[in-house]
Design a protein around this motif. Structure first.
Motif, PDB file in Angstrom:
ATOM      1  N   LEU A  65       0.750  -1.432  -0.047  1.00 20.99           N
ATOM      2  CA  LEU A  65      -0.216   0.354   0.165  1.00 20.99           C
ATOM      3  C   LEU A  65       0.779   1.334   0.177  1.00 20.99           C
ATOM      4  O   LEU A  65       1.135   2.264  -0.710  1.00 20.99           O
ATOM      5  N   GLU A  66       1.872   1.306   0.792  1.00 19.15           N
ATOM      6  CA  GLU A  66       2.706   2.450   0.972  1.00 19.15           C
ATOM      7  C   GLU A  66       3.646   2.782  -0.497  1.00 19.15           C
ATOM      8  O   GLU A  66       4.188   3.742  -0.817  1.00 19.15           O
ATOM      9  N   ARG A  67       4.031   1.784  -1.070  1.00 15.42           N
ATOM     10  CA  ARG A  67       5.000   1.751  -2.078  1.00 15.42           C
ATOM     11  C   ARG A  67       3.839   2.348  -3.487  1.00 15.42           C
ATOM     12  O   ARG A  67       4.179   3.255  -3.909  1.00 15.42           O
ATOM     13  N   LEU A  68       2.771   1.720  -3.066  1.00 17.10           N
ATOM     14  CA  LEU A  68       1.486   2.216  -4.089  1.00 17.10           C
ATOM     15  C   LEU A  68       1.553   3.614  -4.277  1.00 17.10           C
ATOM     16  O   LEU A  68       1.572   4.946  -5.165  1.00 17.10           O
ATOM     17  N   ALA A  69       0.739   4.485  -3.109  1.00 11.41           N
ATOM     18  CA  ALA A  69       0.712   5.483  -3.000  1.00 11.41           C
ATOM     19  C   ALA A  69       2.230   6.654  -2.851  1.00 11.41           C
ATOM     20  O   ALA A  69       1.653   7.193  -3.730  1.00 11.41           O
ATOM     21  N   LEU A  70       3.134   5.967  -2.228  1.00 10.06           N
ATOM     22  CA  LEU A  70       4.355   6.958  -3.064  1.00 10.06           C
ATOM     23  C   LEU A  70       4.519   6.875  -4.500  1.00 10.06           C
ATOM     24  O   LEU A  70       5.084   8.323  -4.714  1.00 10.06           O
ATOM     25  N   ARG A  71       3.818   6.052  -5.131  1.00 13.09           N
ATOM     26  CA  ARG A  71       4.473   6.058  -6.636  1.00 13.09           C
ATOM     27  C   ARG A  71       3.400   7.738  -6.855  1.00 13.09           C
ATOM     28  O   ARG A  71       3.801   7.433  -8.053  1.00 13.09           O
ATOM     29  N   SER A  72       1.802   7.056  -6.481  1.00 14.83           N
ATOM     30  CA  SER A  72       1.030   7.923  -7.730  1.00 14.83           C
ATOM     31  C   SER A  72       1.659   9.210  -7.263  1.00 14.83           C
ATOM     32  O   SER A  72       1.644  10.470  -7.786  1.00 14.83           O
ATOM     33  N   ILE A  73       2.049   9.783  -5.722  1.00 16.02           N
ATOM     34  CA  ILE A  73       2.036  10.947  -5.575  1.00 16.02           C
ATOM     35  C   ILE A  73       3.137  11.474  -6.022  1.00 16.02           C
ATOM     36  O   ILE A  73       3.374  12.931  -6.131  1.00 16.02           O
ATOM     37  N   ARG A  74       4.274  10.656  -6.125  1.00 16.45           N
ATOM     38  CA  ARG A  74       5.492  11.206  -6.969  1.00 16.45           C
ATOM     39  C   ARG A  74       5.541  11.392  -8.256  1.00 16.45           C
ATOM     40  O   ARG A  74       6.477  12.483  -8.671  1.00 16.45           O
ATOM     41  N   ALA A  75       4.598  10.629  -9.157  1.00 15.64           N
ATOM     42  CA  ALA A  75       3.904  10.934 -10.252  1.00 15.64           C
ATOM     43  C   ALA A  75       3.179  12.143 -10.616  1.00 15.64           C
ATOM     44  O   ALA A  75       3.897  12.789 -11.492  1.00 15.64           O
ATOM     45  N   ALA A  76       2.103  12.918  -9.144  1.00 12.47           N
ATOM     46  CA  ALA A  76       1.678  13.898  -9.420  1.00 12.47           C
ATOM     47  C   ALA A  76       2.381  14.755  -9.005  1.00 12.47           C
ATOM     48  O   ALA A  76       1.900  15.968 -10.106  1.00 12.47           O
ATOM     49  N   LEU A  77       3.270  15.196  -8.339  1.00  9.38           N
ATOM     50  CA  LEU A  77       3.969  16.276  -7.703  1.00  9.38           C
ATOM     51  C   LEU A  77       4.922  16.961  -8.886  1.00  9.38           C
ATOM     52  O   LEU A  77       5.454  17.691  -8.871  1.00  9.38           O
ATOM     53  N   LYS A  78       5.316  15.720 -10.274  1.00  9.02           N
ATOM     54  CA  LYS A  78       6.494  15.852 -11.090  1.00  9.02           C
ATOM     55  C   LYS A  78       5.417  17.449 -11.644  1.00  9.02           C
ATOM     56  O   LYS A  78       4.313  17.544 -12.514  1.00  9.02           O
ATOM     57  N   GLY A  79       6.236  18.051 -12.380  1.00  5.52           N
ATOM     58  CA  GLY A  79       5.525  19.511 -13.009  1.00  5.52           C
ATOM     59  C   GLY A  79       4.890  20.643 -11.875  1.00  5.52           C
ATOM     60  O   GLY A  79       5.053  21.541 -12.630  1.00  5.52           O
TER      61      GLY A  79
END
Length: 581
Positions: A65-79
């Motif tokens: 769960l934590e790895r999945l959330a982290l991956r989504s957040i990092r993608a959203a923070l780009k740009g």
């Protein structure tokens, strides 16, 4: 002005919001049959990540769960310009069960199974220095998280908010829904005459909000609202009362002819879809298209509010009303317009709805119309600590009401029963409650008796907002005992319902006929200033004039605490809630 800076979705259908939207346009579903995935639960239909998909790969020491959330957040923070290390950046995590698959597994400490532990691990990995908030409010958690972040930004506490909804499935969750006879053996069919129940799903979705970005174009939250049915812990109101109230306030005076569609909860259970249809029709929105997404993703629980909001923004940006997969013939009594096929739209707004156990309902209106403005109250801009009208403080061995000690003889669980018998005595439902609910129930009874006045009358202007750390861990352990032994596998539906910490707010709402906002939040530690901010944020809702709330912690049978108060809006409707003593 609070605007949406970016968003991301990671699901079995794709790793970006755009990928997921294209899958929806292609009528592609992630729901399929699974065989033996979680042992004794048997075969079931769900939307899950394949073990080899890589979606949950990541740093060692973190859960799926934590790895999945982290991956989504990092993608959203780009740009974006978000500085995660800034004390003006907030992380809000929406999840209903967190790492419950780690509970009592003999490998991980109990603390790592708590949702707050996941929030702290994710915050550390991102370099977020402020304390994260977990919203654990059953199936409305995603919208509740967005609403909370939006309010805290309006209050000026932060400039940026990262809101992530995430859920992974497990034997614990699937067996619980099976015990409630809510799971369909086939792909779900929202609002359809032949619907048989829900499918569960996994996903992570992130929406990043920013304060002070006066964009002429772009997405903004116009209003978010939560209301309680005060009817039943696991069945929605037959009249759709809470959902209709939330929907009516969220839409407000926004023109219906600029609402592209309503994104419903649409789980495809018999009672949820019926309730939503009545609520939508009752709010005068029966002609607005209803576009349900559960047929593509299943019910992703803590993720669905954030994920379906992001997908809806993408759909409106592309001028599309999505189709409701699985729908063929209307099977509800409310006169609504279900989108059986995708259709073009030039409208700029949409409504997201959710409902969940504990009687909670939520609705949010978002718009990219440049003329749309968010609706804030004066209370969103005030400072200073909240002042309590009355206070009750209970520990495992002491009870204080407005600072005066109440004599008791027993301690722990028995003390709560002693107080119930001596003060209430005529509400036998008390004996069915888990310990967290008993604690909240007893504290609230003492608090409301100190307040005096008329009891048990319908009211929608009083919110119930509770904050704690351990949530429903004792109820989790209790339910786990019914599924731990493969030779004595008997999931208990009654025990499962109490594995959501917000059930205590539902118990209080039902007892007192409160139809206002109800919510449960998790923090790593008790921080009274932070708790005050969460409680104050409820007054950003213009329909809320009073809040029953505070800290409640029930991490063991022998050590617990409830420190609850009544707060009221000032009589003139502005400024911070005032002291009355």
């Amino acid at each position: 002005m609070i605007t949406v800076l970016s968003h991301n979705i990671i699901s079995p259908l794709g790793s970006t919001t755009e990928d997921n939207f294209r899958s929806v346009l292609r009528q592609q579903t992630a729901v399929r049959q699974w065989h033996g995935r979680f042992g004794p639960v048997g075969d079931f239909c769900a939307s899950l990540f394949d073990d080899g998909s890589g979606a949950t790969d990541g740093p060692a020491g973190l859960s799926r769960l934590e790895r999945l959330a982290l991956r989504s957040i990092r993608a959203a923070l780009k740009g974006t310009d978000v500085d995660t290390a800034s004390d003006r950046t907030l992380l809000v995590l929406s999840t209903t069960k967190g790492n419950v698959e780690w509970l009592a597994d003999g490998i991980h400490p109990l603390e790592r199974a708590l949702p707050d532990s996941s929030a702290r691990m994710i915050a550390t990995a991102l370099g977020v220095t402020t304390a994260p908030i977990v919203v654990d409010n059953a199936c409305v958690s995603g919208l509740a998280a967005l609403t909370t972040a939006w309010r805290l930004l309006m209050m000026g506490r932060y400039d940026r908010a990262i809101v992530c909804g995430v859920e992974v499935q497990s034997k614990f969750i699937i067996s619980g829904f099976q015990s409630l006879k809510a799971v369909s053996p086939l792909p779900c069919r929202p609002f359809d005459i032949d619907r048989m129940g829900l499918n569960l799903g996994e996903a992570a979705a992130t929406i990043v909000l920013g304060r002070g970005d006066d964009k002429e174009h772009g997405w903004k939250i116009v209003d978010g609202c939560q209301r309680n049915d005060a009817y039943h812990l696991s069945a929605p109101s037959k009249t759709g009362l809470g959902a209709r109230m939330a929907l009516t306030q969220a839409v407000g005076d926004y023109p219906a002819d600029d609402i592209a569609f309503i994104s419903p909860h649409g789980t495809a259970t018999l009672f949820n879809d019926q309730m939503e249809s009545v609520a939508i029709a009752g709010a005068g929105l029966g002609k607005v298209p209803v576009a349900g997404l559960k047929g593509y993703y299943g019910h992703t629980m803590g993720a669905c509010g954030v994920m379906e909001t992001a997908l809806s923004m993408c759909a409106v940006d592309n001028g599309i009303v999505p189709s409701t997969m699985g729908f063929a013939e209307l099977g509800v009594s409310g006169r609504i317009t279900v989108a059986a096929n995708a259709a073009p739209t030039s409208r700029k707004g949409f409504v997201k709805m959710l409902s969940g156990f504990g009687g909670c309902n939520a609705a949010m209106l978002l718009s990219s119309n440049k003329n749309a403005a968010d609706r804030a109250t004066a209370d969103c801009h005030e400072d200073g600590p909240l002042q309590a009208k009355h206070n009750v403080h209970i520990t495992e061995s002491t009870v204080c009401i407005d600072g005066k000690v109440m004599p008791t003889h027993a301690v722990g669980r028995q003390m709560l029963t002693e107080i119930y018998k001596g003060v209430v005595g005529d509400y036998p439902r008390f004996y069915k409650m888990d310990l967290l609910s008993r604690l909240g129930f007893v504290a609230t009874e003492l608090l409301l008796r100190a307040e005096g006045g008329v009891r048990f009358v319908e009211r929608s202007d009083r919110a119930v907002v509770l904050v704690g750390h351990s949530g429903s861990v004792l109820a989790d352990m209790n339910y786990l005992s019914s599924i731990s032994d493969a030779d004595d596998y008997f999931p208990s539906p009654e025990r499962f319902v109490y594995t959501l910490p917000n059930i205590v707010t539902g118990e209080i709402a039902i007892r007192n006929k409160y139809h206002g906002e109800t919510g449960f939040y998790l923090l790593a530690d008790r921080n009274d200033a932070f708790v005050d901010d969460i409680l104050r944020s409820a007054f950003c809702d213009r329909g809320t004039n009073s809040v029953v709330g505070g800290w409640i912690e029930c991490g063991s049978e022998t050590a617990f605490e409830a420190d609850l108060s009544i707060f009221e809006r000032k009589a003139d409707g502005g400024g911070r809630p005032a002291a009355t003593k």
